[in-house]
Scaffold this motif. Structure first.
Motif, mmCIF file in Angstrom:
data_model
loop_
_atom_site.group_PDB
_atom_site.id
_atom_site.type_symbol
_atom_site.label_atom_id
_atom_site.label_comp_id
_atom_site.label_asym_id
_atom_site.label_seq_id
_atom_site.Cartn_x
_atom_site.Cartn_y
_atom_site.Cartn_z
ATOM 1 N N PHE A 1 -0.799 9.787 4.277
ATOM 2 C CA PHE A 1 -1.797 9.416 3.095
ATOM 3 C C PHE A 1 -3.401 9.401 3.493
ATOM 4 O O PHE A 1 -4.114 10.051 3.203
ATOM 5 N N MET B 1 1.388 3.776 -3.064
ATOM 6 C CA MET B 1 0.790 5.281 -2.872
ATOM 7 C C MET B 1 1.783 6.203 -3.085
ATOM 8 O O MET B 1 1.505 7.264 -3.818
ATOM 9 N N THR C 1 0.846 -1.272 -0.031
ATOM 10 C CA THR C 1 0.038 0.129 0.114
ATOM 11 C C THR C 1 0.891 1.317 -0.058
ATOM 12 O O THR C 1 0.630 2.240 -0.874
ATOM 13 N N ILE D 1 -4.662 7.183 -5.547
ATOM 14 C CA ILE D 1 -4.267 7.052 -4.138
ATOM 15 C C ILE D 1 -5.506 6.879 -3.446
ATOM 16 O O ILE D 1 -5.548 6.011 -2.499
ATOM 17 N N PHE E 1 1.969 8.843 -5.859
ATOM 18 C CA PHE E 1 2.002 10.192 -5.520
ATOM 19 C C PHE E 1 3.277 11.038 -6.447
ATOM 20 O O PHE E 1 2.984 12.122 -6.963
#
Lengths: 435, 435
Positions: free
Chosen positions: A279, A189, A185, A201, A193
């Motif tokens: 996040f 992410m 994850t 995301i 990004f």
């Protein structure tokens, strides 16, 4: 125990009991250090901590709320195998359905299927097997003949997600659990990004509700579990996992980010959790509450080819677009039997083809196929750049490879196909050499 | 040419003319490869590309719009020196004012001041020097006696920003340019992102308008210039830069992120620009247009101690809070003359102190101070953890150090002070050894 990850990395675990008691129960011998916490515990406590985290994650995000049947797609790898094993242990009364997708990857899919069968028998979970070659007449390997030859993992993802949805519906699964863990994850992410894909995301949350009625809810019970601890859990509980790796394994940007995150983690044990929290608690809420952002596709329709629901803007869904490339192929062959190979060389001038022996040099010298050239089997691990350079002189020839079992020479065949060479593997090499 | 960066990294440039012409003008010999673009050009073209980028950045963000007097704080390091040099070259008719802050850092500030004087004379820019020890009676080094001993760079930042604002106002500077470059910006943004400090990221734009009337606009003309190219520009144009590094140089999280970004850059030459664009074009606009986010402090008042405008929520500004710690010190000494040192040892029992010789071993053996212990001068580069362990036996003693010039032993004195040891440097060691 050693575990080879997709893309070439390895995990290793050697157990040396510590000369003191478990720091948690103070009763048993301390056996293992929990990487994310730095405490040394016994096997029982390790399992408890691991399983409690799983239980808490499921509770916290209400993953199994009202679930009647929980589906788990098991690949045979450590993540999904550990997921099925631990879920069954923690929720003995829930109905689980294991599913294995046999994608027809030669020298891999059948082996993994056996491993999954063994696991499901051991823990008494019903298994449904869907065979892509049997049901649909093609396999993932065939994409090396298409424009997707260098994006096999991405095509495979499209095909798998399509089948996940379809099979879940057919088996009346309302919650589908996948083995995505903390490292997956966080690194995905970060990759998204860096690419500026903020919408992507948002889709990486722990729970993905159905996009349209009838679709299963997708959940990630290992959302807060570090990958290394899954490996430890698998090893310590002797969960059957497939140790052969997929021949298409690639180093993706996300895998590179994993390494960078691990560099950071050396100085800050909580780095992955800290990043996840940035996040989850800062960026995603910011996006979700922003007036200009919209996340779920506004429209769904049925694919004119397969009839399944799709959010694609085209008439034909992404899966069908890719599969149609395979349907157009006149010849999908990547492997010939020794008999077919001999037929080929009898009908083609000697200058048009080459045959390579990928066994140990001494075995080749004792007796290889007549006219074969020996190449070091280690070549299979070489970079694409190096392979391209090495085989450049044979660019216009048909190349044949054999080894002891067919596995290694098949891997090289796939790699050379991805580079645009006309390469074939020779199956059942024992018949080639003695026949 | 070699350049030692703060925190221990180095830059190196060796010029080997390429055996072909410049890829841009096709006239001169190609001499240097532009790292961010991968093309090999001559010196003239390198300078043109560098200066055009500077000009375009200033134009794009309207940095010098209506500027009457542009102030440049020059530290003597490569970034601010190259900034002043290139600005004067590109805008020969604009009024520039160079300012040097002498922070009283022993064995460093005076050397850097000389370098800045040389640069300003060469390019004919007026220089204003503000000496912290002369004007305010203290220097940055004194903070090793306070609770900020391990955060000298952070305290120094507070003091400098305070003086920047005050001096700019006194000299009627309306635009203040700083040497912050692409690498600084991107790595600081990433650090703040990892910390979840999104408000901080917004403040890292190329132009910071005045927060209250009378404050200068802060601009970063090297916003799109990679650090390495600044180093090349400095070396190729023989711009006077101070090669001694600040003894307080630390490895900060942002410097660690710089390395990680460089890892990425190896595979993607445009990575820094790509990342900057994610922040500038995606994250910052998202924050600026979000209804819940507010960025500029809503209230300003005057510090009750110094009278300068502050956004601090307290009555006393951050700078005055820190300076008051210095004012409370009874003894700020970090260095003794040989005479004062001898006075000390005559008045204290032999068991209370130790003296260490940091010169080469053979010179120590030829004749060191009577009773001194030799230690390898390389120890100065050791980690804090290692230093702490090494000097543990002397925790309760007063420690004295000397070397050839005082510079190296002063560096070790500072490091040990940061670890809480009572350490002193002996200045003018030649008088100690011959006197």
């Amino acid at each position: 125990m050693k575990y080879y990850k997709c893309g070439g990395e390895t995990f290793e675990l050697t157990l040396n009991p510590f000369p003191f008691k478990c720091k948690r129960c103070k009763g048993n011998e301390a056996l293992i250090e929990i990487p994310s916490q730095g405490i040394k515990v016994c096997l029982t406590c390790f399992n408890q901590i691991f399983e409690n985290r799983l239980k808490n994650t499921i509770k916290r995000y209400r993953m199994f709320r009202n679930a009647k049947k929980v589906g788990v797609f098991v690949s045979g790898g450590k993540d999904s195998s550990a997921l099925l094993f631990s879920l069954k242990k923690v929720f003995p009364d829930l109905t689980f359905q294991a599913i294995y997708l046999n994608l027809g990857i030669r020298y891999y899919s059948d082996l993994a299927e056996e491993t999954v069968r063994k696991l499901c028998q051991e823990i008494e979970v019903p298994l449904y097997v869907y065979s892509l070659p049997k049901e649909e007449g093609f396999c993932i390997d065939h994409f090396v003949h298409t424009m997707f030859k260098n994006k096999i993992c991405s095509v495979c993802g499209v095909i798998k997600r399509y089948l996940f949805t379809k099979i879940a519906k057919n088996l009346s699964i309302d919650v589908m659990a996948t083995g995505h863990h903390l490292d997956d994850t966080v690194s995905t992410m970060l990759t998204l990004f860096f690419q500026g894909d903020f919408e992507g995301i948002v889709r990486l949350g722990p729970v993905l509700p159905p996009l349209y009625p009838g679709q299963a809810t997708k959940v990630k019970p290992f959302y807060h579990t570090p990958e290394k601890e899954i490996f430890y859990y698998t090893a310590l509980n002797k969960i059957p996992v497939e140790t052969c790796t997929c021949p298409h394994g690639e180093i993706t940007p996300s895998k590179k980010n994993k390494k960078i995150i691990e560099e950071w983690e050396k100085e800050n044990k909580q780095f992955k959790y800290q990043l996840l929290s940035v996040f989850l608690k800062k960026l995603i809420p910011l996006l979700k509450t922003h007036p200009d952002y919209k996340f779920s596709p506004s429209e769904f329709k049925s694919c004119v080819k397969c009839g399944e629901i799709t959010s694609s803007s085209d008439e034909i869904c992404s899966r069908c677009k890719r599969v149609s490339l395979i349907e157009k192929l006149e010849d999908k062959k990547l492997e010939l039997t020794p008999e077919k190979f001999k037929e080929f060389i009898e009908n083609h001038p000697k200058d048009d083809w080459m045959v390579f022996d990928l066994r140990e040099k001494e075995d080749f010298e004792k007796g290889g196929f007549d006219g074969a050239l020996w190449i070091n089997p280690e070549i299979v691990q070489a970079s694409y750049r190096k392979l391209s350079k090495l085989f450049k002189p044979y660019r216009n020839k048909t190349l044949f490879f054999y080894c002891y079992t067919g596995r290694l020479s098949y891997l090289l065949t796939l790699k050379l196909r991805k580079l645009g060479f006309k390469a074939f593997n020779i199956s059942s090499p024992e018949r080639l050499l003695t026949g």
